[in-house]
Design a protein around this motif. Structure first.
Motif, PDB file in Angstrom:
ATOM      1  N   ARG A 299       3.605  11.673  -6.646  1.00  0.00           N
ATOM      2  CA  ARG A 299       3.927  12.895  -5.895  1.00  0.00           C
ATOM      3  C   ARG A 299       2.604  13.566  -5.549  1.00  0.00           C
ATOM      4  O   ARG A 299       1.831  13.941  -6.431  1.00  0.00           O
ATOM      5  CB  ARG A 299       4.809  13.843  -6.706  1.00  0.00           C
ATOM      6  N   ASN A 300       2.332  13.678  -4.252  1.00  0.00           N
ATOM      7  CA  ASN A 300       1.043  14.226  -3.838  1.00  0.00           C
ATOM      8  C   ASN A 300       1.054  15.750  -3.873  1.00  0.00           C
ATOM      9  O   ASN A 300       2.058  16.377  -4.238  1.00  0.00           O
ATOM     10  CB  ASN A 300       0.642  13.695  -2.456  1.00  0.00           C
ATOM     11  N   SER A 301      -0.053  16.345  -3.489  1.00  0.00           N
ATOM     12  CA  SER A 301      -0.191  17.810  -3.564  1.00  0.00           C
ATOM     13  C   SER A 301       0.758  18.533  -2.616  1.00  0.00           C
ATOM     14  O   SER A 301       1.050  19.709  -2.792  1.00  0.00           O
ATOM     15  CB  SER A 301      -1.637  18.208  -3.260  1.00  0.00           C
TER      16      SER A 301
ATOM     17  N   ILE B 157       7.555   6.653  -3.017  1.00  0.00           N
ATOM     18  CA  ILE B 157       8.727   5.775  -3.059  1.00  0.00           C
ATOM     19  C   ILE B 157       9.816   6.276  -2.118  1.00  0.00           C
ATOM     20  O   ILE B 157      10.503   5.482  -1.459  1.00  0.00           O
ATOM     21  CB  ILE B 157       9.266   5.662  -4.500  1.00  0.00           C
ATOM     22  N   VAL B 158       9.967   7.588  -2.025  1.00  0.00           N
ATOM     23  CA  VAL B 158      10.944   8.155  -1.094  1.00  0.00           C
ATOM     24  C   VAL B 158      10.566   7.808   0.338  1.00  0.00           C
ATOM     25  O   VAL B 158      11.416   7.455   1.161  1.00  0.00           O
ATOM     26  CB  VAL B 158      11.050   9.685  -1.273  1.00  0.00           C
ATOM     27  N   TYR B 159       9.284   7.877   0.654  1.00  0.00           N
ATOM     28  CA  TYR B 159       8.813   7.509   1.994  1.00  0.00           C
ATOM     29  C   TYR B 159       9.158   6.055   2.295  1.00  0.00           C
ATOM     30  O   TYR B 159       9.642   5.735   3.390  1.00  0.00           O
ATOM     31  CB  TYR B 159       7.302   7.722   2.099  1.00  0.00           C
ATOM     32  N   LEU B 160       8.915   5.149   1.340  1.00  0.00           N
ATOM     33  CA  LEU B 160       9.216   3.741   1.547  1.00  0.00           C
ATOM     34  C   LEU B 160      10.708   3.516   1.756  1.00  0.00           C
ATOM     35  O   LEU B 160      11.125   2.741   2.619  1.00  0.00           O
ATOM     36  CB  LEU B 160       8.716   2.917   0.362  1.00  0.00           C
TER      37      LEU B 160
ATOM     38  N   ALA C 251      15.175   2.341   5.502  1.00  0.00           N
ATOM     39  CA  ALA C 251      16.459   2.738   6.076  1.00  0.00           C
ATOM     40  C   ALA C 251      16.389   2.839   7.595  1.00  0.00           C
ATOM     41  O   ALA C 251      17.336   2.474   8.302  1.00  0.00           O
ATOM     42  CB  ALA C 251      16.908   4.074   5.474  1.00  0.00           C
ATOM     43  N   VAL C 252      15.263   3.308   8.110  1.00  0.00           N
ATOM     44  CA  VAL C 252      15.109   3.454   9.564  1.00  0.00           C
ATOM     45  C   VAL C 252      15.039   2.099  10.249  1.00  0.00           C
ATOM     46  O   VAL C 252      15.624   1.888  11.320  1.00  0.00           O
ATOM     47  CB  VAL C 252      13.845   4.288   9.882  1.00  0.00           C
TER      48      VAL C 252
ATOM     49  N   GLY D 231       0.799  -1.219   0.000  1.00  0.00           N
ATOM     50  CA  GLY D 231       0.000   0.000   0.000  1.00  0.00           C
ATOM     51  C   GLY D 231       0.833   1.270   0.000  1.00  0.00           C
ATOM     52  O   GLY D 231       2.064   1.243   0.087  1.00  0.00           O
ATOM     53  N   ASN D 232       0.153   2.384  -0.065  1.00  0.00           N
ATOM     54  CA  ASN D 232       0.786   3.700   0.004  1.00  0.00           C
ATOM     55  C   ASN D 232       0.655   4.264   1.413  1.00  0.00           C
ATOM     56  O   ASN D 232      -0.292   3.937   2.144  1.00  0.00           O
ATOM     57  CB  ASN D 232       0.124   4.658  -0.991  1.00  0.00           C
ATOM     58  N   PRO D 233       1.582   5.110   1.813  1.00  0.00           N
ATOM     59  CA  PRO D 233       1.475   5.750   3.137  1.00  0.00           C
ATOM     60  C   PRO D 233       0.312   6.727   3.178  1.00  0.00           C
ATOM     61  O   PRO D 233      -0.267   7.087   2.141  1.00  0.00           O
ATOM     62  CB  PRO D 233       2.826   6.462   3.289  1.00  0.00           C
TER      63      PRO D 233
END
Length: 263
Positions: free
Chosen positions: A128-130, A136-139, A144-145, A83-85
């Motif tokens: 890329r949201n509003s 993808i950057v969030y994932l 990484a965390v 899913g998406n964040p």
């Protein structure tokens, strides 16, 4: 077959009896294991693997079915959805109708993991949201965390690479980019991609300089005459990943016409 029958006939009766008993025992063990791998593996994956994947990615992850086959040394995942964040309206970032991975049995005896992979209807949606955030950057940041940390960076020598052979790989994918910050909100651009690979090894197969092959084809429609990118190449045995040797031939055609049809 005749040789096997002759060898069996020449086997002492006592040994034949022991082999039959061993065969029955092996069958009694293998059948329940195979039944579990066919029908019970999904629940185990959902209970243990999926929660860990969701923690690492920070988004919901689901599968319809996971199964394995002892006889063919293969595993199959169906209906994978990542899913998406929050903050993204699109339902999935990654999905696949089926992913099948099989391992060659006989090559295991010579210390080689011969892997073949078939991926059907893979879909990667980059959004890329509003607010200017990209899913993808969030994932990537979430992985990484939560990625395990080691005391010292691993620096494996080239000679320590496992002996892996990508016998056959094919992935049919759809790549989609959605931009909610574009002037014509939202802007959408998509293409179909087919990736193939054959006989790519991390060692010198049969002691030779055998080269594997790969290809990437991308198009903006299902019409094969409207190819936009066509890449074909070959790669030498990847003894050292940092010093790979390969040859690539590429052609890029009809990009302008394809994009015009999308607008």
């Amino acid at each position: 077959m005749r040789l096997l029958k002759s060898a069996w006939a020449a086997t002492p009766v006592r040994l034949q009896r022991r082999l039959k008993i061993a065969g029955v025992i092996a069958l009694c063990i293998a059948i329940p294991i195979q039944v579990f791998l066919s029908f019970g593996l999904t629940s185990v994956v959902r209970k243990y693997a999926i929660p860990q994947a969701e923690k690492t990615l920070g988004v919901p992850v689901t599968v319809d079915r996971v199964s394995a086959n002892l006889l063919w040394l293969s595993a199959n995942v169906r209906g994978l959805k990542v899913g998406n964040p929050s903050g993204f309206d699109e339902p999935t970032a990654v999905s696949a109708r089926s992913i099948r991975v099989s391992v060659g049995f006989f090559r295991l005896f010579v210390g080689v993991v011969d892997v073949s992979t078939r991926i059907k209807d893979l879909k990667l949606t980059v959004v890329r949201n509003s607010a200017g955030q990209t899913n993808i950057v969030y994932l990537q940041q979430s992985v990484a965390v939560h990625a395990p940390t080691s005391a010292a960076p691993a620096t494996a020598a080239a000679t320590n690479l496992p002996r892996v052979l990508v016998g056959n790989l094919r992935a049919d994918a759809a790549l989609e980019y959605i931009d909610h910050q574009a002037t014509n909100d939202p802007f959408t651009l998509g293409c179909a991609v087919t990736v193939k690979a054959h006989q790519i090894a991390t060692y010198k197969p049969w002691g030779t300089n055998h080269w594997g092959t790969f290809s990437v084809t991308a198009r903006f429609s299902d019409n094969p005459t409207e190819q936009v990118v066509n890449i074909q190449g070959q790669v030498a045995p990847v003894i050292d990943p940092k010093r790979s040797t390969f040859e690539i031939n590429a052609a890029i055609t009809a990009v302008g016409n394809a994009i015009t049809k999308l607008n």
